[in-house]
Scaffold this active site. Structure first.
Site, short mmCIF file in Angstrom:
data_model
loop_
_atom_site.label_atom_id
_atom_site.label_comp_id
_atom_site.label_asym_id
_atom_site.label_seq_id
_atom_site.Cartn_x
_atom_site.Cartn_y
_atom_site.Cartn_z
N TYR A 1 0.85 -1.20 0.00
CA TYR A 1 0.00 0.00 0.00
C TYR A 1 0.88 1.25 0.00
O TYR A 1 2.11 1.15 -0.11
CB TYR A 1 -0.99 -0.05 1.17
CG TYR A 1 -1.94 -1.22 1.00
CD1 TYR A 1 -2.88 -1.21 -0.02
CD2 TYR A 1 -1.85 -2.35 1.81
CE1 TYR A 1 -3.73 -2.29 -0.23
CE2 TYR A 1 -2.69 -3.44 1.61
CZ TYR A 1 -3.63 -3.41 0.59
OH TYR A 1 -4.45 -4.47 0.37
N GLY B 1 -4.35 -13.57 13.59
CA GLY B 1 -5.39 -13.08 12.69
C GLY B 1 -6.55 -14.04 12.59
O GLY B 1 -7.49 -14.02 13.39
C1 LIG Z 1 -9.64 -10.96 6.08
C2 LIG Z 1 -8.27 -10.38 6.27
C3 LIG Z 1 -8.11 -9.01 6.22
C4 LIG Z 1 -6.83 -8.43 6.42
N1 LIG Z 1 -6.71 -7.06 6.44
C5 LIG Z 1 -5.52 -6.51 6.79
C6 LIG Z 1 -5.42 -5.11 7.03
O1 LIG Z 1 -6.40 -4.33 6.98
N2 LIG Z 1 -4.20 -4.62 7.35
C7 LIG Z 1 -3.09 -5.41 7.45
O2 LIG Z 1 -1.99 -4.92 7.73
N3 LIG Z 1 -3.18 -6.76 7.26
C8 LIG Z 1 -4.35 -7.32 6.96
N4 LIG Z 1 -4.47 -8.69 6.87
C9 LIG Z 1 -3.30 -9.54 7.21
C10 LIG Z 1 -3.38 -9.96 8.69
O3 LIG Z 1 -3.16 -8.85 9.55
C11 LIG Z 1 -2.33 -11.03 9.05
O4 LIG Z 1 -1.05 -10.49 8.86
C12 LIG Z 1 -2.49 -12.28 8.21
O5 LIG Z 1 -3.84 -12.72 8.20
C13 LIG Z 1 -1.62 -13.42 8.75
O6 LIG Z 1 -1.99 -13.74 10.07
P1 LIG Z 1 -2.87 -15.08 10.39
O7 LIG Z 1 -2.16 -16.19 9.69
O8 LIG Z 1 -2.81 -15.19 11.88
O9 LIG Z 1 -4.23 -14.86 9.85
C14 LIG Z 1 -5.71 -9.27 6.65
C15 LIG Z 1 -5.89 -10.66 6.68
C16 LIG Z 1 -7.14 -11.21 6.51
C17 LIG Z 1 -7.30 -12.72 6.61
#
Ligand SMILES: Cc1cc2nc3c(=O)[nH]c(=O)nc-3n(C[C@H](O)[C@H](O)[C@H](O)COP(=O)(O)O)c2cc1C
Length: 372
Positions: free
Chosen positions: A181, A339
Site C-alpha cells: 500500500y 489473525g
Molecule cells: C480478512 C483479512 C483481512 C486483512 N486485512 C488486513 C489489514 O487491513 N491490514 C493489514 O496490515 N493486514 C491485513 N491482513 C493480514 C493480517 O493482519 C495477518 O497479517 C495475516 O492474516 C496473517 O496472520 P494469520 O495467519 O494469523 O491470519 C488481513 C488478513 C485477513 C485474513
C-alpha cells in the site's frame, strides 16, 4: 495439552508488555483485518461488539482493521471504516471505550492504499489513485505520481489521524507500511521510480515513511506509542523482498527508528520461516536485533490443526506452539499477532492461556462472510 505445557504457555504469554503509556496485559495481539462491515465508513455497534468479544476473550492488544486517513484517494471501499469525520470518529470512540471496559488495549491501523485504489471506487469516486510514480507494484502505468503538495497533505492526514486517535482514547496507532500500500509503494523500487529526494536508494525511499512517522510523533504526547507495520511481501507478489540482506534491512529500519517508531510489526505469512540464510531468526527477530526496538511477529499462528499437538510430539513441531514459546523466551520478539484464528474463535487467547486448547474452533473461509 499437559498441565506442565499449559503452565509454560501461560507463563510465557501472560507477561504484560509495555511501551510508552500502553500496557498490554499479555503478549497476544489481534492482527489488523479489513472486514468491510462499516457502511458509509462508520464503525457501528456490531464492530464495537466484534472487537470487544476478542478483548473479553483474553486478547491483550487489539489492532483494528486498516482505517482510511483523510485524503480523497486514501481508500477504495465505502464499507471500510474511515478515521476522519465526526460520525466515524464517534463510532471509533465507542469501539475504544468498549474494548477498554473489557480489559484490552486498542490501537487503530492507519491506512492509505495508494495506487492499489480501484479507478472510480468509493468513497470519493472521482479521486484518482496516487502513488510515488503513477505505476503499480509491477511497474505498469496506474494513477498519478504524487506532487509535493500531495505528499504534504498525506503526511498531515496521517498526523491528524494519530492526534485524533489519542484524543478519542486509543492507546497508540499503527501505521500501515506493509503489503504494497502507499507507504510501502515508496519503499519498493518496483513502484518508486522518483528522481527527487523521495526516490533512489533504500534510504531515500524510506524518506516519505520517516516523514510520516516524525509528523505523527510531533502530533501526539510522549505517552502515545507509534507502531509501524512493514513486510517484505506485497499483495500479488508474495516473494518480493525489500531487503535482500540484514544490511539492507538496517538501511530501511534505521531512519524509521530514528524518526520515532516505538514498535515494529513485522508481517510474514508464516512466522517460523527464517528471513535470511545462516540464522533461524524470523523477520521480527531480525528487525528487533537490528533496530533495538520491540517487535511483533505474525503469520499462521494457531492455524494448523496440530498447533497445540506439537507438545505431544505428534506434529512436525515446525508450526507448533512450543516453537513460538521458545522464540519469545529467547527474546526474538515481544508480541504475537493472531489473525484468522481469532476470527474463528473470539476466545482463542483465553483458551490458549488456560490450556483449554481442545475446545478451540478452527478457522474456515466461510467465517469471513459475517462479523461474529
Ligand atoms: C480478512 C483479512 C483481512 C486483512 N486485512 C488486513 C489489514 O487491513 N491490514 C493489514 O496490515 N493486514 C491485513 N491482513 C493480514 C493480517 O493482519 C495477518 O497479517 C495475516 O492474516 C496473517 O496472520 P494469520 O495467519 O494469523 O491470519 C488481513 C488478513 C485477513 C485474513
Amino acid at each position: 495439552m499437559t498441565d506442565a505445557n499449559a503452565d509454560r504457555t501461560a507463563d510465557t504469554l501472560s507477561r504484560p508488555f509495555s511501551v510508552r503509556g500502553l500496557t498490554s496485559r499479555n503478549r497476544i495481539a489481534m492482527a489488523p483485518m479489513t472486514r468491510q462491515f462499516s457502511p458509509a465508513g462508520v464503525p457501528g455497534q456490531d464492530v464495537a461488539d466484534y472487537y470487544t468479544r476478542r478483548a473479553a476473550g483474553g486478547v491483550g492488544l487489539i489492532i483494528t482493521e486498516g482505517t482510511y486517513i483523510d485524503h480523497s484517494s486514501a481508500g477504495t471501499s465505502d464499507r471500510v471504516p474511515r478515521f476522519h469525520g465526526e460520525d466515524a470518529l464517534a463510532g471509533w470512540a465507542d469501539v475504544a471505550d468498549s474494548v477498554h471496559r473489557a480489559g484490552g488495549a486498542i490501537i487503530p491501523q492507519l491506512w492509505h492504499v495508494g495506487v492499489t485504489r480501484a479507478e472510480g471506487a468509493p468513497p470519493v469516486a472521482d479521486a484518482e489513485p496516487v502513488g510515488p510514480s503513477g505505476v503499480s507494484l509491477t511497474g505498469e502505468p496506474k494513477g498519478r505520481a504524487m506532487t509535493q503538495k500531495d505528499l504534504d497533505d498525506v503526511i498531515a492526514a496521517f498526523a491528524d489521524a494519530a492526534a485524533a486517535a489519542e484524543r478519542l482514547g486509543f492507546d497508540g496507532v499503527e501505521l500501515h507500511g506493509a503489503h504494497g500500500y502507499l507507504i510501502d509503494q515508496f519503499l519498493w523500487s518496483g513502484s518508486n521510480r522518483r528522481t527527487d529526494a523521495y526516490g533512489g536508494d533504500l534510504v531515500a525511499r524510506t524518506r516519505f515513511a520517516a516523514e510520516i512517522v516524525a509528523a505523527c510523533r510531533a502530533a501526539v504526547s510522549d505517552a502515545f506509542p507509534l507502531f509501524f507495520r512493514m513486510s517484505q511481501w506485497k499483495q500479488d507478489a508474495y516473494e518480493a523482498k525489500l531487503a535482500q540482506t540484514p544490511e539492507e534491512l538496517d538501511s530501511l529500519l534505521t531512519p524509521l527508528a530514528e524518526a520515532g517508531v516505538d514498535v515494529f510489526h513485522a508481517s510474514t505469512r508464516r512466522y517460523w520461516l527464517p528471513e535470511f540464510e545462516g540464522s533461524d531468526l524470523n523477520l521480527a527477530g531480525w528487525v528487533k536485533k537490528i533496530s533495538g526496538r520491540p517487535t511483533m511477529t505474525v503469520g499462521s499462528v494457531g492455524l494448523d490443526g496440530d498447533f497445540f499437538g506439537a507438545f505431544q510430539g505428534n506434529s512436525s513441531g515446525v508450526t507448533g506452539i512450543e516453537q513460538l514459546l521458545e522464540r519469545i523466551e529467547n527474546d526474538e520478539f515481544d508480541m504475537v499477532a493472531v489473525g484468522r484464528a481469532l476470527i474463528a474463535d473470539p476466545e482463542w487467547a483465553a483458551k490458549t492461556l488456560r490450556g483449554d486448547t481442545g475446545n478451540i474452533t478452527p478457522f474456515s473461509a466461510e467465517m469471513l462472510k459475517t462479523l461474529r
